[in-house]
Design a protein around this motif. Structure first.
Motif, PDB file in Angstrom:
ATOM      1  N   LEU A 109      -0.127 -13.040  42.417  1.00 17.33           N
ATOM      2  CA  LEU A 109      -0.837 -13.290  40.776  1.00 17.33           C
ATOM      3  C   LEU A 109      -0.915 -12.216  40.390  1.00 17.33           C
ATOM      4  CD1 LEU A 109      -2.983 -15.496  42.448  1.00 17.33           C
ATOM      5  CD2 LEU A 109      -1.350 -16.618  40.824  1.00 17.33           C
ATOM      6  N   GLY A 110      -0.437 -10.960  41.023  1.00 20.78           N
ATOM      7  CA  GLY A 110      -0.930  -9.429  40.136  1.00 20.78           C
ATOM      8  C   GLY A 110      -2.461  -8.771  40.439  1.00 20.78           C
ATOM      9  N   PHE A 111      -2.949  -8.970  41.647  1.00 23.55           N
ATOM     10  CA  PHE A 111      -3.915  -8.744  42.177  1.00 23.55           C
ATOM     11  C   PHE A 111      -3.528  -7.632  43.686  1.00 23.55           C
ATOM     12  CE2 PHE A 111      -5.891 -13.102  41.300  1.00 23.55           C
ATOM     13  CZ  PHE A 111      -6.311 -13.087  40.126  1.00 23.55           C
ATOM     14  N   LYS A 112      -4.614  -7.147  43.659  1.00 24.12           N
ATOM     15  CA  LYS A 112      -4.505  -5.804  44.726  1.00 24.12           C
ATOM     16  C   LYS A 112      -5.349  -5.167  46.024  1.00 24.12           C
ATOM     17  CE  LYS A 112      -1.622  -2.569  42.159  1.00 24.12           C
ATOM     18  NZ  LYS A 112      -1.261  -0.887  41.341  1.00 24.12           N
ATOM     19  N   PRO A 113      -5.003  -6.761  46.509  1.00 16.65           N
ATOM     20  CA  PRO A 113      -6.864  -6.807  47.746  1.00 16.65           C
ATOM     21  C   PRO A 113      -6.507  -5.423  48.467  1.00 16.65           C
ATOM     22  CG  PRO A 113      -4.714  -8.056  48.308  1.00 16.65           C
ATOM     23  CD  PRO A 113      -4.081  -7.419  47.118  1.00 16.65           C
ATOM     24  N   GLU A 114      -8.060  -5.500  49.152  1.00 17.09           N
ATOM     25  CA  GLU A 114      -8.397  -4.424  50.297  1.00 17.09           C
ATOM     26  C   GLU A 114      -8.486  -5.840  51.310  1.00 17.09           C
ATOM     27  OE1 GLU A 114     -12.485  -1.864  51.063  1.00 17.09           O
ATOM     28  OE2 GLU A 114     -12.009  -2.280  49.453  1.00 17.09           O
ATOM     29  N   ILE A 115      -7.650  -4.857  52.322  1.00 13.88           N
ATOM     30  CA  ILE A 115      -7.378  -5.811  53.165  1.00 13.88           C
ATOM     31  C   ILE A 115      -8.711  -5.216  54.235  1.00 13.88           C
ATOM     32  CG2 ILE A 115      -6.119  -6.664  54.912  1.00 13.88           C
ATOM     33  CD1 ILE A 115      -3.943  -5.994  52.555  1.00 13.88           C
ATOM     34  N   THR A 116      -8.926  -5.914  55.581  1.00 10.13           N
ATOM     35  CA  THR A 116      -9.546  -5.501  56.632  1.00 10.13           C
ATOM     36  C   THR A 116      -9.430  -6.831  57.232  1.00 10.13           C
ATOM     37  OG1 THR A 116     -11.893  -4.419  55.511  1.00 10.13           O
ATOM     38  CG2 THR A 116     -11.853  -4.820  58.130  1.00 10.13           C
ATOM     39  N   ARG A 117      -8.446  -6.151  58.818  1.00  5.88           N
ATOM     40  CA  ARG A 117      -7.749  -6.623  59.499  1.00  5.88           C
ATOM     41  C   ARG A 117      -8.937  -6.929  60.912  1.00  5.88           C
ATOM     42  NH1 ARG A 117      -2.469  -8.793  58.211  1.00  5.88           N
ATOM     43  NH2 ARG A 117      -1.626  -7.595  56.383  1.00  5.88           N
ATOM     44  N   ASN A 118      -8.728  -7.763  61.850  1.00  7.23           N
ATOM     45  CA  ASN A 118      -9.413  -7.938  63.233  1.00  7.23           C
ATOM     46  C   ASN A 118     -10.775  -7.960  62.701  1.00  7.23           C
ATOM     47  OD1 ASN A 118      -6.556  -8.434  64.711  1.00  7.23           O
ATOM     48  ND2 ASN A 118      -6.297  -5.829  63.970  1.00  7.23           N
ATOM     49  N   CYS A 119     -11.241  -8.809  61.794  1.00  5.19           N
ATOM     50  CA  CYS A 119     -12.831  -8.653  62.152  1.00  5.19           C
ATOM     51  C   CYS A 119     -13.690  -9.897  63.048  1.00  5.19           C
ATOM     52  CB  CYS A 119     -13.663  -9.106  60.492  1.00  5.19           C
ATOM     53  SG  CYS A 119     -12.960  -7.661  59.647  1.00  5.19           S
ATOM     54  N   ALA A 120     -14.685 -10.104  63.202  1.00  2.00           N
ATOM     55  CA  ALA A 120     -15.396 -11.304  63.772  1.00  2.00           C
ATOM     56  C   ALA A 120     -16.598 -11.933  63.110  1.00  2.00           C
ATOM     57  CB  ALA A 120     -15.422 -10.950  65.878  1.00  2.00           C
ATOM     58  N   LYS A 121     -17.011 -12.956  63.247  1.00  3.31           N
ATOM     59  CA  LYS A 121     -17.987 -13.639  62.612  1.00  3.31           C
ATOM     60  C   LYS A 121     -19.000 -13.721  63.779  1.00  3.31           C
ATOM     61  CE  LYS A 121     -18.047 -17.799  60.556  1.00  3.31           C
ATOM     62  NZ  LYS A 121     -17.938 -18.916  59.502  1.00  3.31           N
ATOM     63  N   VAL A 122     -20.206 -13.185  63.600  1.00  2.00           N
ATOM     64  CA  VAL A 122     -21.057 -13.538  64.990  1.00  2.00           C
ATOM     65  C   VAL A 122     -22.106 -14.145  64.205  1.00  2.00           C
ATOM     66  CG1 VAL A 122     -22.892 -12.643  66.078  1.00  2.00           C
ATOM     67  CG2 VAL A 122     -20.561 -12.014  65.713  1.00  2.00           C
ATOM     68  N   SER A 123     -22.387 -15.453  64.749  1.00  2.00           N
ATOM     69  CA  SER A 123     -23.622 -16.361  64.188  1.00  2.00           C
ATOM     70  C   SER A 123     -25.095 -16.810  64.552  1.00  2.00           C
ATOM     71  CB  SER A 123     -22.849 -17.774  63.352  1.00  2.00           C
ATOM     72  OG  SER A 123     -21.808 -17.660  62.850  1.00  2.00           O
ATOM     73  N   ALA A 124     -26.248 -16.322  63.869  1.00  2.00           N
ATOM     74  CA  ALA A 124     -26.884 -17.074  64.626  1.00  2.00           C
ATOM     75  C   ALA A 124     -27.949 -17.841  63.833  1.00  2.00           C
ATOM     76  CB  ALA A 124     -28.260 -16.005  64.304  1.00  2.00           C
ATOM     77  N   VAL A 125     -28.284 -18.851  65.168  1.00  2.00           N
ATOM     78  CA  VAL A 125     -28.284 -20.696  64.149  1.00  2.00           C
ATOM     79  C   VAL A 125     -29.604 -20.725  65.116  1.00  2.00           C
ATOM     80  CG1 VAL A 125     -27.215 -22.835  65.053  1.00  2.00           C
ATOM     81  CG2 VAL A 125     -25.960 -20.760  64.572  1.00  2.00           C
ATOM     82  N   GLY A 126     -30.563 -21.335  64.350  1.00  2.00           N
ATOM     83  CA  GLY A 126     -31.465 -21.978  64.543  1.00  2.00           C
ATOM     84  C   GLY A 126     -32.905 -22.668  63.641  1.00  2.00           C
ATOM     85  N   ALA A 127     -32.830 -24.188  64.505  1.00  2.00           N
ATOM     86  CA  ALA A 127     -33.818 -24.572  63.313  1.00  2.00           C
ATOM     87  C   ALA A 127     -35.172 -24.207  63.168  1.00  2.00           C
ATOM     88  CB  ALA A 127     -34.176 -25.869  64.112  1.00  2.00           C
TER      89      ALA A 127
END
Length: 402
Positions: A329-347
């Motif tokens: 599509l003509g975009f030049k994305p910036e790529i950061t590989r090998n990441c992880a999502k950490v989530s804190a969950v609590g009502a």
């Protein structure tokens, strides 16, 4: 008639020795005058011969000539074998039992082979069988279309089958048996002092499951929540009560979930972050990027949109495909590989100021770089480098005294 639904996963029914623990739980429930509907997964995991992945290897999946319809025929065999094996062993113990396929148990699904959705559960056959049997063993993960075609309902489908049966039968409870003692405050393989929780809300466990906790499938929780059927997550190998999943109003049980700011820390690894920025017509960029991802069949997550562009994540194994689509599509994305999502969950964090600040401070103190963040009423997410995953999860587990 008091009905209890129990679900046992693949490792629980994997061997005769493991099935002895399953039968012990069934007997304990029968002593309490329950009629039981037991949902089972396929026997074991690959390389066990009747595990789902082992069956798929018979046709060279994924490079196979079989249609999705035929793949469903093949995959459904694993749970059917499991149901007959367990039913046979119950009869050896002089327990009246019968095995049913998902179709025989009344599951009507959509026609989306390998990823079918449950449209309806017709419980009449199960009610009839419970008149003459103490236990009905149902093959999970499967059903049939209105035209009689066999379908499967996707990974985690046995959990969903159990919850749907619990709702249709108006069961007293649905018990999900696993390899661990219940819902944990974090993955015990990463956090040594992680421990099981006595009680969590439906919304909390849904968020934990969607953010990487693998104890129960989130769709099963959603079904139970809608039907107001209590869930209990327990260990097959223990008589401990495990974790009760219910509404937030549990003061009558002596527990006030709202006093608990954060309930647990979940994580997902093997993620790639993509940044696409532009100085012109940012609104068109946003539309073009996500439309292109959808058309390419790439599921995106962790989306941040700004006037300057978009940031989002994709699984590592789809990163190259996503980059190719963007570059086309003509975009030049910036790529950061090998990441992880950490989530804190609590009502308990809803409406409480300062939770995000605590998370940022804890990660900063631990030397963890935050690449991206987002939040909702009950969850705060951060994206970090995968090499920092263990440090990040432990830091958050400690800061909230879990």
């Amino acid at each position: 008639m008091q009905i209890l639904v129990q679900k046992f996963g693949g490792t629980s029914v994997q061997s005769e020795e493991n099935r002895k623990h399953v039968i012990k739980h069934i007997k304990n429930a029968l002593v309490k005058d329950y009629k039981l509907v037991v949902v089972v997964s396929a026997l074991g995991r690959k390389p066990d011969p009747y595990a789902t992945d082992s069956l798929l290897e018979l046709v060279g999946f994924p490079a196979t000539n079989s249609s999705d319809r035929e793949i469903d025929l093949l995959m459904s065999c694993g749970e059917i074998i499991s149901s007959v094996v367990l039913s046979n062993e119950l009869k050896k113990q002089h327990i009246n039992a019968i095995a049913l396929t998902g179709a025989q148990a009344g599951f009507i699904t959509s026609e989306d082979f390998t990823q079918a959705k449950i449209k309806e559960v017709k419980p009449e056959r199960i009610y009839k069988e419970l008149e003459n049997n103490d236990v009905v063993v149902v093959a999970g993960f499967q059903g049939q279309t209105e035209m009689g075609e066999i379908t499967t309902i996707g990974r985690g489908g046995s959990d969903t089958s159990a919850a749907a049966l619990g709702a249709a039968l108006q069961a007293e409870m649905v018990e999900i048996f696993t390899d661990v003692e219940g819902i944990m405050t974090a993955d015990p393989r990463i956090v040594k002092n992680a421990h099981s929780l006595d009680v969590v809300t439906y919304s909390e466990i849904c968020n934990l499951a969607y953010q990487g906790a693998k104890v129960i499938h989130p769709r099963a929780v959603e079904i139970a929540m809608q039907a107001k059927i209590p869930l209990r997550v327990r260990s097959t190998y223990s008589l401990e009560p495990g974790t009760l999943v219910t509404s937030s109003r549990v003061k009558e049980m002596g527990v006030d979930i709202q006093d608990r700011l954060v309930t647990g820390i979940a994580h997902m690894s093997s993620i790639t972050q993509l940044k696409v920025q532009t100085k012109e017509e940012a609104y068109r960029l946003q539309s073009d990027v996500f439309k292109a991802m959808a058309e390419a069949g790439i599921s995106v997550d962790f989306i941040n949109i700004s006037p300057a562009g978009v940031i989002y994540t994709v699984p590592n194994d789809l990163a190259d495909k996503a980059v190719y689509v963007l570059e086309t599509l003509g975009f030049k994305p910036e790529i950061t590989r090998n990441c992880a999502k950490v989530s804190a969950v609590g009502a308990g964090m809803t409406g409480v100021p300062g939770v995000a600040a605590e998370i940022v401070q804890a990660l900063t103190n631990a030397g963890v770089q935050i690449l991206q963040s987002a939040d909702s009423y009950t969850t705060i997410w951060v994206l970090v480098h995968e090499k920092d995953l263990k440090t990040a999860v432990n830091a958050l587990h400690d800061v909230f005294s879990l």
